[in-house]
Design a protein around this motif. Sequence first.
Motif, PDB file in Angstrom:
ATOM      1  N   MET A  67      -1.012  24.545 115.855  1.00 35.81           N
ATOM      2  CA  MET A  67      -0.824  23.805 117.098  1.00 35.81           C
ATOM      3  C   MET A  67       0.606  23.296 117.271  1.00 35.81           C
ATOM      4  O   MET A  67       1.172  23.343 118.356  1.00 35.81           O
ATOM      5  N   ALA A  68       1.209  22.792 116.190  1.00 39.95           N
ATOM      6  CA  ALA A  68       2.464  22.052 116.321  1.00 39.95           C
ATOM      7  C   ALA A  68       3.692  22.941 116.319  1.00 39.95           C
ATOM      8  O   ALA A  68       4.715  22.575 116.921  1.00 39.95           O
ATOM      9  N   TYR A  69       3.663  24.076 115.638  1.00 42.52           N
ATOM     10  CA  TYR A  69       4.873  24.872 115.447  1.00 42.52           C
ATOM     11  C   TYR A  69       4.660  26.292 115.953  1.00 42.52           C
ATOM     12  O   TYR A  69       4.214  27.177 115.204  1.00 42.52           O
ATOM     13  N   PRO A  70       4.964  26.537 117.211  1.00 46.36           N
ATOM     14  CA  PRO A  70       4.864  27.914 117.716  1.00 46.36           C
ATOM     15  C   PRO A  70       5.890  28.841 117.092  1.00 46.36           C
ATOM     16  O   PRO A  70       5.674  30.056 117.012  1.00 46.36           O
ATOM     17  N   ASP A  71       7.035  28.273 116.620  1.00 43.93           N
ATOM     18  CA  ASP A  71       8.033  29.091 115.947  1.00 43.93           C
ATOM     19  C   ASP A  71       7.509  29.513 114.574  1.00 43.93           C
ATOM     20  O   ASP A  71       7.067  28.683 113.773  1.00 43.93           O
ATOM     21  N   ALA A  72       7.563  30.813 114.307  1.00 45.80           N
ATOM     22  CA  ALA A  72       6.979  31.339 113.062  1.00 45.80           C
ATOM     23  C   ALA A  72       7.722  30.835 111.838  1.00 45.80           C
ATOM     24  O   ALA A  72       7.115  30.551 110.797  1.00 45.80           O
ATOM     25  N   THR A  73       9.057  30.684 111.922  1.00 41.01           N
ATOM     26  CA  THR A  73       9.828  30.248 110.749  1.00 41.01           C
ATOM     27  C   THR A  73       9.475  28.825 110.352  1.00 41.01           C
ATOM     28  O   THR A  73       9.201  28.538 109.177  1.00 41.01           O
ATOM     29  N   THR A  74       9.452  27.917 111.322  1.00 37.61           N
ATOM     30  CA  THR A  74       9.106  26.525 111.014  1.00 37.61           C
ATOM     31  C   THR A  74       7.664  26.409 110.543  1.00 37.61           C
ATOM     32  O   THR A  74       7.350  25.635 109.628  1.00 37.61           O
ATOM     33  N   ARG A  75       6.768  27.169 111.159  1.00 43.14           N
ATOM     34  CA  ARG A  75       5.360  27.112 110.747  1.00 43.14           C
ATOM     35  C   ARG A  75       5.196  27.601 109.309  1.00 43.14           C
ATOM     36  O   ARG A  75       4.464  27.006 108.509  1.00 43.14           O
ATOM     37  N   ARG A  76       5.893  28.674 108.954  1.00 39.84           N
ATOM     38  CA  ARG A  76       5.785  29.178 107.579  1.00 39.84           C
ATOM     39  C   ARG A  76       6.410  28.219 106.579  1.00 39.84           C
ATOM     40  O   ARG A  76       5.906  28.073 105.453  1.00 39.84           O
ATOM     41  N   ASN A  77       7.490  27.553 106.959  1.00 42.24           N
ATOM     42  CA  ASN A  77       8.060  26.549 106.066  1.00 42.24           C
ATOM     43  C   ASN A  77       7.092  25.381 105.862  1.00 42.24           C
ATOM     44  O   ASN A  77       6.968  24.854 104.745  1.00 42.24           O
ATOM     45  N   TYR A  78       6.410  24.994 106.929  1.00 48.89           N
ATOM     46  CA  TYR A  78       5.408  23.930 106.834  1.00 48.89           C
ATOM     47  C   TYR A  78       4.256  24.357 105.913  1.00 48.89           C
ATOM     48  O   TYR A  78       3.808  23.579 105.052  1.00 48.89           O
ATOM     49  N   TYR A  79       3.803  25.590 106.064  1.00 50.77           N
ATOM     50  CA  TYR A  79       2.737  26.104 105.194  1.00 50.77           C
ATOM     51  C   TYR A  79       3.203  26.189 103.737  1.00 50.77           C
ATOM     52  O   TYR A  79       2.429  25.906 102.802  1.00 50.77           O
ATOM     53  N   ALA A  80       4.463  26.608 103.529  1.00 52.10           N
ATOM     54  CA  ALA A  80       4.967  26.773 102.155  1.00 52.10           C
ATOM     55  C   ALA A  80       4.980  25.443 101.412  1.00 52.10           C
ATOM     56  O   ALA A  80       4.655  25.377 100.211  1.00 52.10           O
ATOM     57  N   MET A  81       5.343  24.359 102.098  1.00 49.23           N
ATOM     58  CA  MET A  81       5.354  23.050 101.445  1.00 49.23           C
ATOM     59  C   MET A  81       3.942  22.600 101.073  1.00 49.23           C
ATOM     60  O   MET A  81       3.718  22.106  99.956  1.00 49.23           O
ATOM     61  N   TRP A  82       2.990  22.782 101.976  1.00 47.09           N
ATOM     62  CA  TRP A  82       1.612  22.380 101.658  1.00 47.09           C
ATOM     63  C   TRP A  82       0.987  23.296 100.613  1.00 47.09           C
ATOM     64  O   TRP A  82       0.169  22.846  99.797  1.00 47.09           O
ATOM     65  N   ASN A  83       1.376  24.554 100.608  1.00 43.07           N
ATOM     66  CA  ASN A  83       0.866  25.466  99.584  1.00 43.07           C
ATOM     67  C   ASN A  83       1.385  25.073  98.204  1.00 43.07           C
ATOM     68  O   ASN A  83       0.659  25.122  97.201  1.00 43.07           O
ATOM     69  N   LEU A  84       2.663  24.671  98.130  1.00 45.35           N
ATOM     70  CA  LEU A  84       3.203  24.192  96.859  1.00 45.35           C
ATOM     71  C   LEU A  84       2.502  22.915  96.409  1.00 45.35           C
ATOM     72  O   LEU A  84       2.149  22.774  95.219  1.00 45.35           O
ATOM     73  N   ALA A  85       2.277  21.970  97.328  1.00 41.16           N
ATOM     74  CA  ALA A  85       1.581  20.735  96.972  1.00 41.16           C
ATOM     75  C   ALA A  85       0.164  21.019  96.471  1.00 41.16           C
ATOM     76  O   ALA A  85      -0.308  20.377  95.513  1.00 41.16           O
ATOM     77  N   MET A  86      -0.508  21.979  97.094  1.00 45.14           N
ATOM     78  CA  MET A  86      -1.855  22.321  96.659  1.00 45.14           C
ATOM     79  C   MET A  86      -1.846  22.906  95.245  1.00 45.14           C
ATOM     80  O   MET A  86      -2.725  22.597  94.418  1.00 45.14           O
TER      81      MET A  86
END
Length: 582
Positions: A264-283
């Motif tokens: 919902m928040a990041y239509p830009d693919a680069t920012t969305r993937r960076n957001y996912y990468a941080m949460w994936n590392l935390a998980m």
Amino acid sequence: MKPRGVRFDREEGISSDLKGIGVYAGTISAFMKSPEEKATPSFKAGGDDGRLPCENPGTTAALQAAQADYMVSAAKTGKMPSPRQGLDAEFTAATASHGNSSAAADAVAPPHSGHSHGQGESHAPGTAAAVAAASATAARGSSSLPHRAPPASLNVTPRKPPTTLSVGEDKKSSLPPRATAASPTSRVVSDGPQVLRNKEASDYYKSLPKNELTKEQMWARINAAHADRAETNTTAIGSLEVDYLKMEEDMREFDLFHYRVGEMAYPDATTRRNYYAMWNLAMSLNKARWAMLEVHSQRGMKTTGAGMKLVFWKESVGAIMEKRRMSAGQFTDSHPVLRPFASTVEQTPRMTKAFVRGFTDARLKVIQQPGNVQQLFDHFDKFYGYFFNSLLEVTNVKDEAAEHLMTHIGRATGLTNHCVMFWKKYARLGFTMLPSDICADNHVNLALLKNIPLASQDRAVRKVLFDVMCIVKDEMMHAQKIAKDVPPKAWPIVMECLYANYYLGFLQRREFNVSAMFADHNIENAGFAWYRLKKRWEWDKHQSIERLLDESAPIPFIGTSFAHRGSQYKLASGLGQDPVKP
């Protein structure tokens, strides 16, 4: 009658046969001149033109005077003078004086026969070398500096002596100007203490061991240099599309909430993937921590595997942050979690290293039981606060108010999840994140918490949970005061307040029964999913950070809240009426 003391002749001392302090230490003859010395005339009485003994070159007094002058200069300047100090002028002066003396000697010398002239030419080099060696040996013997070690003990090849010339040859024509320096004896004669001082310094520096390496140390340095060069020139494989697909699949399966927020928040693919990468590392860090907790709970098992897993994550994340790119390694450069994270770090050059290292260490740290709430705040400030600050940097939100807000939200989220919602899971493993001072005030210990059926219905345990949620309520009220200064583009990160806001009302309505309506290992029950949907609709309609931080969640298309209203907690822990029914 008072006896008279024995008097001796002041000139003779106690005895004229005792010559010095080495023979008898009590005599004053050590400070008096002997008759032989009295008979010797003064140095000014002779034909030395009134010169002092230290001014006669080549004598022991001259060498001692040069040494004293050298030590005085070293004491004044605080450092050793350079051996090459003033050598060019000395070479020129010594060459000129030696050339004049050799010319005068050739003019005065009587003619010799051919045989005798040949013998003189054959013995002259040996005589000059002997004189130079004798003078050098005398200088070293009387030196106060460390003696130079022989070449064999230093493992170096001895230098060849300079080629000596015959007496009849012209030294000025056969050697260049700098190479026509005279022998040490002639330099001492011509220049005196300055030459000796420079020679002392030169001998001292030559006597140093030069820090020579063994073959093993040399090869170790060579191998280390090769490894550094290879690591610098090696290009690790960057993140491929398959890594991002695997990451999105894991996020959809194990962390659906943050996956939907990213969509919902990041239509830009680069920012969305960076957001996912941080949460994936935390998980992944959370999984490693829970594995370590389970290993700690089993006392008989070895902790090598779990400990190596923690070391791997800490060193890998640290190396990526140090180089600001993917680091080459046997397991690092092919890891499906680290490669998207390295791409995020490379695309965010202003990412703070302290934040990433702080939340990495905190999420891998095992705490037995905190002593008080302040220790929990220090832990959750790194566990959640540093991580939220890194998320703000990754999503291009750099705001002090937002960082302050996320610090309070991180504390509230940590207290809600780890102290209240996960207390049964921690108790099964033999740990607890509930502060020991609050547990002691309510007479709750770890033995009671391990008895899950009894603790779930115990009034004291519910009172502890109520005290902790009072602190959560206080932190959320602080966050609501800061909300007006937070930019709206930080709303995906502010959505983390939903955990604390939902369970503040939920636990109060359920009388702090943590086992109600959801499993122990999954705190995202059906009620929380519905609450999250209502808050997303509210954000889409009002775009207000202050309404997002409010506990009330209006029903979509109606605008009123029937099921979830604001909680009525006290601001101070332990004050007010116990919410648990008698």
